[in-house]
Design a protein around this motif. Structure first.
Motif, PDB file in Angstrom:
ATOM      1  N   LYS A 230       0.853  -1.193   0.000  1.00 34.80           N
ATOM      2  CA  LYS A 230       0.000   0.000   0.000  1.00 34.80           C
ATOM      3  C   LYS A 230       0.888   1.242   0.000  1.00 34.80           C
ATOM      4  O   LYS A 230       1.519   1.558   1.013  1.00 34.80           O
ATOM      5  CB  LYS A 230      -0.944   0.022   1.210  1.00 34.80           C
ATOM      6  CG  LYS A 230      -1.817   1.276   1.246  1.00 34.80           C
ATOM      7  CD  LYS A 230      -2.859   1.220   2.343  1.00 34.80           C
ATOM      8  CE  LYS A 230      -3.584   2.569   2.492  1.00 34.80           C
ATOM      9  NZ  LYS A 230      -4.190   3.045   1.219  1.00 34.80           N
ATOM     10  N   PRO A 231       0.940   1.963  -1.115  1.00 33.80           N
ATOM     11  CA  PRO A 231       1.827   3.126  -1.189  1.00 33.80           C
ATOM     12  C   PRO A 231       1.500   4.183  -0.137  1.00 33.80           C
ATOM     13  O   PRO A 231       0.328   4.435   0.174  1.00 33.80           O
ATOM     14  CB  PRO A 231       1.566   3.674  -2.604  1.00 33.80           C
ATOM     15  CG  PRO A 231       1.041   2.520  -3.374  1.00 33.80           C
ATOM     16  CD  PRO A 231       0.259   1.698  -2.387  1.00 33.80           C
ATOM     17  N   TRP A 232       2.561   4.778   0.391  1.00 41.90           N
ATOM     18  CA  TRP A 232       2.415   5.917   1.301  1.00 41.90           C
ATOM     19  C   TRP A 232       2.507   7.189   0.463  1.00 41.90           C
ATOM     20  O   TRP A 232       3.412   7.322  -0.377  1.00 41.90           O
ATOM     21  CB  TRP A 232       3.515   5.892   2.356  1.00 41.90           C
ATOM     22  CG  TRP A 232       3.477   7.109   3.250  1.00 41.90           C
ATOM     23  CD1 TRP A 232       4.309   8.192   3.213  1.00 41.90           C
ATOM     24  CD2 TRP A 232       2.536   7.365   4.298  1.00 41.90           C
ATOM     25  NE1 TRP A 232       3.950   9.105   4.183  1.00 41.90           N
ATOM     26  CE2 TRP A 232       2.863   8.632   4.853  1.00 41.90           C
ATOM     27  CE3 TRP A 232       1.456   6.662   4.806  1.00 41.90           C
ATOM     28  CZ2 TRP A 232       2.141   9.195   5.907  1.00 41.90           C
ATOM     29  CZ3 TRP A 232       0.732   7.223   5.858  1.00 41.90           C
ATOM     30  CH2 TRP A 232       1.078   8.473   6.401  1.00 41.90           C
ATOM     31  N   THR A 233       1.594   8.144   0.676  1.00 50.15           N
ATOM     32  CA  THR A 233       1.540   9.337  -0.168  1.00 50.15           C
ATOM     33  C   THR A 233       1.768  10.635   0.608  1.00 50.15           C
ATOM     34  O   THR A 233       1.740  11.712   0.008  1.00 50.15           O
ATOM     35  CB  THR A 233       0.178   9.424  -0.886  1.00 50.15           C
ATOM     36  OG1 THR A 233      -0.878   9.469   0.094  1.00 50.15           O
ATOM     37  CG2 THR A 233      -0.033   8.225  -1.797  1.00 50.15           C
ATOM     38  N   GLY A 234       2.002  10.534   1.915  1.00 48.99           N
ATOM     39  CA  GLY A 234       2.204  11.740   2.709  1.00 48.99           C
ATOM     40  C   GLY A 234       3.674  12.067   2.900  1.00 48.99           C
ATOM     41  O   GLY A 234       4.545  11.569   2.189  1.00 48.99           O
ATOM     42  N   VAL A 235       3.958  12.934   3.896  1.00 49.98           N
ATOM     43  CA  VAL A 235       5.345  13.265   4.214  1.00 49.98           C
ATOM     44  C   VAL A 235       5.990  12.059   4.887  1.00 49.98           C
ATOM     45  O   VAL A 235       5.294  11.225   5.489  1.00 49.98           O
ATOM     46  CB  VAL A 235       5.430  14.506   5.133  1.00 49.98           C
ATOM     47  CG1 VAL A 235       4.912  15.736   4.405  1.00 49.98           C
ATOM     48  CG2 VAL A 235       4.673  14.282   6.445  1.00 49.98           C
ATOM     49  N   PRO A 236       7.322  11.926   4.808  1.00 51.76           N
ATOM     50  CA  PRO A 236       7.979  10.724   5.337  1.00 51.76           C
ATOM     51  C   PRO A 236       7.734  10.480   6.824  1.00 51.76           C
ATOM     52  O   PRO A 236       7.519   9.342   7.239  1.00 51.76           O
ATOM     53  CB  PRO A 236       9.462  10.986   5.055  1.00 51.76           C
ATOM     54  CG  PRO A 236       9.469  11.906   3.888  1.00 51.76           C
ATOM     55  CD  PRO A 236       8.267  12.791   4.071  1.00 51.76           C
TER      56      PRO A 236
END
Length: 488
Positions: A70-76
């Protein structure tokens, strides 16, 4: 006869990062298996549900701490709320929520070799119920959620203010205009202090000894560039995941090969934020080499910014006693406080403090040998997830999930009802090594619990490597018929 509603092929204990990851892999790889996730809390999320203190955020980047699938799309570096939203989406997108049973505390598990089943005793509110399963998958994390580590200092009962452990944060606690002393200097303290300093009268970080911090931008330049190019999110996720893994690998290698240079860089970064006149030699120069304990991430240097602004300060000393109005130090200095926060760490828990029995005999986990850091000798049909201390926890949870699903499929193929790791004759002369080598990693929460953890040896498959770059090769390629797994 066991009620079919209370019998499962696999029971997953825990509905945090590890449990959700296990459920995803199981549902995709072995869709015909009946499974459930049991969690003692009233919602999912594990650590991110337990901890509610101000400013709570990840101490790892979410490209590696997030799931591979599940890709993460926010800040690290993400807040707890952002991580919980991510997990909420993962449950819905993969139809996993229906498998979770909340408010279920696993107290005991008994294996019967006659039936090849685990009987699991579960507290469900005021009632106690039993469930059975063929395989038990422990995804309960590595610390006791009901009890943080808090030393017993003299005079604690005399303090007229509030003493709070971050793991048990009162949601109605108002620190506005209050004098706060945070005892501790790890990742939790580094998170709490800048958040509380925004409205507190003043926040003091009281540390016995300094910690290494790694200040880095909250936003990653490469991630921002990739997002602007409108590249598919799964590509961005994979690229950033590889970048952070490589950065971490380089830092760990350099910490081992050139520790003085790495220490100078980290201390120099603190000095740059705090100013040339700040005494970093006393307050930000640890006595150990980098990465023998966790290096705390400080997004945009917010801890240092709070200190330089005067909203927060650091005292390096030891506690003599707690007084009615604050803390008296061994140096004679007194820190006045309205609130004392004991950010003093975790209490490690071996397999969720569950009492295990095999054929009526209690299991002493300290006498068990780890098998690839996943299974334990003497415990049939049981796997555990214990993540990395220097790399994101989920990186190992992913590898373990793949391995366990491959093992379950292999058992089906060969018609095995049980599998138990066992030492070969050639392994019986192995030296006993602790679960985590203190020469490799010596954080207090690890050292305090080595005497309750399983053991490891000096060769595969009896190692808990703590090395993702080794595990990512050896676990997928592990021979399930090498003589160390006994099938029946």
């Amino acid at each position: 006869m066991t009620d079919s509603q209370d019998h499962f092929d696999v029971l997953i204990v825990g509905a945090g990062m590890s449990g959700i990851d296990a459920a995803y892999h199981l549902s995709r790889t072995l869709p015909d298996m009946r499974f459930a996730m049991l969690d003692s809390k009233d919602s999912f999320g594990g650590t991110w549900h337990t901890h509610r203190f101000p400013g709570i955020r990840s101490d790892s980047d979410l490209y590696t701490f997030g799931f591979e699938w599940k890709p993460w799309t926010g800040v690290p570096i993400a807040t707890a709320d952002e991580i919980l939203r991510y997990l909420d989406e993962a449950l819905d997108e993969n139809d996993l929520r229906r498998h979770i049973r909340f408010g279920q505390t696993v107290r005991a598990a008994r294996w019967n070799s006659g039936t090849n089943l685990w009987t699991v005793t579960v507290e469900r509110g005021v009632e106690t119920v039993t469930l059975t399963c063929r395989f038990l998958w422990m995804c309960s994390g590595y610390y006791r959620h009901t009890q943080g580590y808090q030393p017993d200092w003299p005079g604690m009962g005399d303090f007229t203010g509030q003493i709070v452990h971050p793991q048990h944060w009162p949601q109605d606690l108002d620190h506005t205009g209050k004098r706060v002393v945070v005892i501790g200097s790890g990742a939790t303290a580094a998170t709490l202090i800048p958040a509380m300093a925004e409205t507190a009268a003043h926040v003091t970080m009281l540390q016995r000894s300094p910690t290494y911090y790694y200040p880095r931008p909250k936003r990653d330049e490469l991630a921002t560039t990739l997002q602007a190019l409108d590249i598919p999110q799964d590509w961005v996720h994979e690229i950033m995941r590889r970048k952070f893994l490589q950065d971490g690998k380089t830092m760990v290698r350099r910490s081992r090969e050139e520790p003085q240079a790495v220490a100078a860089e980290l201390i120099g970064a603190a000095q740059a934020y705090l100013g040339p006149d700040y005494d970093v030699a006393t307050h930000f120069t640890p006595s150990y080499r980098p990465w023998r304990q966790r290096v705390a991430m400080v997004p945009d240097g917010d801890l240092f910014v709070a200190i330089r602004s005067g909203q927060a300060s650091v005292v390096t000393d030891t506690i003599k006693r707690i007084t009615a109005t604050g803390i008296e130090l061994d140096s004679g200095q007194v820190l006045e406080a309205d609130i004392i926060v004991t950010a003093t760490g975790l209490t490690l828990s071996a397999l969720g403090d569950v009492a295990f029995q095999v054929d009526g005999a209690p299991v002493d986990l300290t006498q068990s040998w780890t098998h690839r850091g996943v299974m334990l000798t003497g415990l049939p049909n049981l796997a555990m997830v214990f993540g990395y201390l220097r790399t994101s926890w989920t990186m190992r949870a992913d590898l373990v999930s793949d391995y366990v699903c491959r093992l379950l499929a292999h058992m089906q193929d060969r018609g095995a009802a049980s599998v138990t790791p066992a030492l070969r004759d050639t392994d019986r002369d192995m030296p006993v090594r602790p679960w985590i080598d203190p020469e490799n990693f010596n954080a207090g929460y690890i050292l305090r619990a080595l005497d309750v953890m399983p053991r490891q040896g000096d060769r595969q498959p009896w190692l808990m490597t703590q090395d993702y770059f080794d595990d990512r090769i050896t676990l997928p390629a592990a021979n399930l018929e090498d003589g160390t797994l006994v099938y029946r």
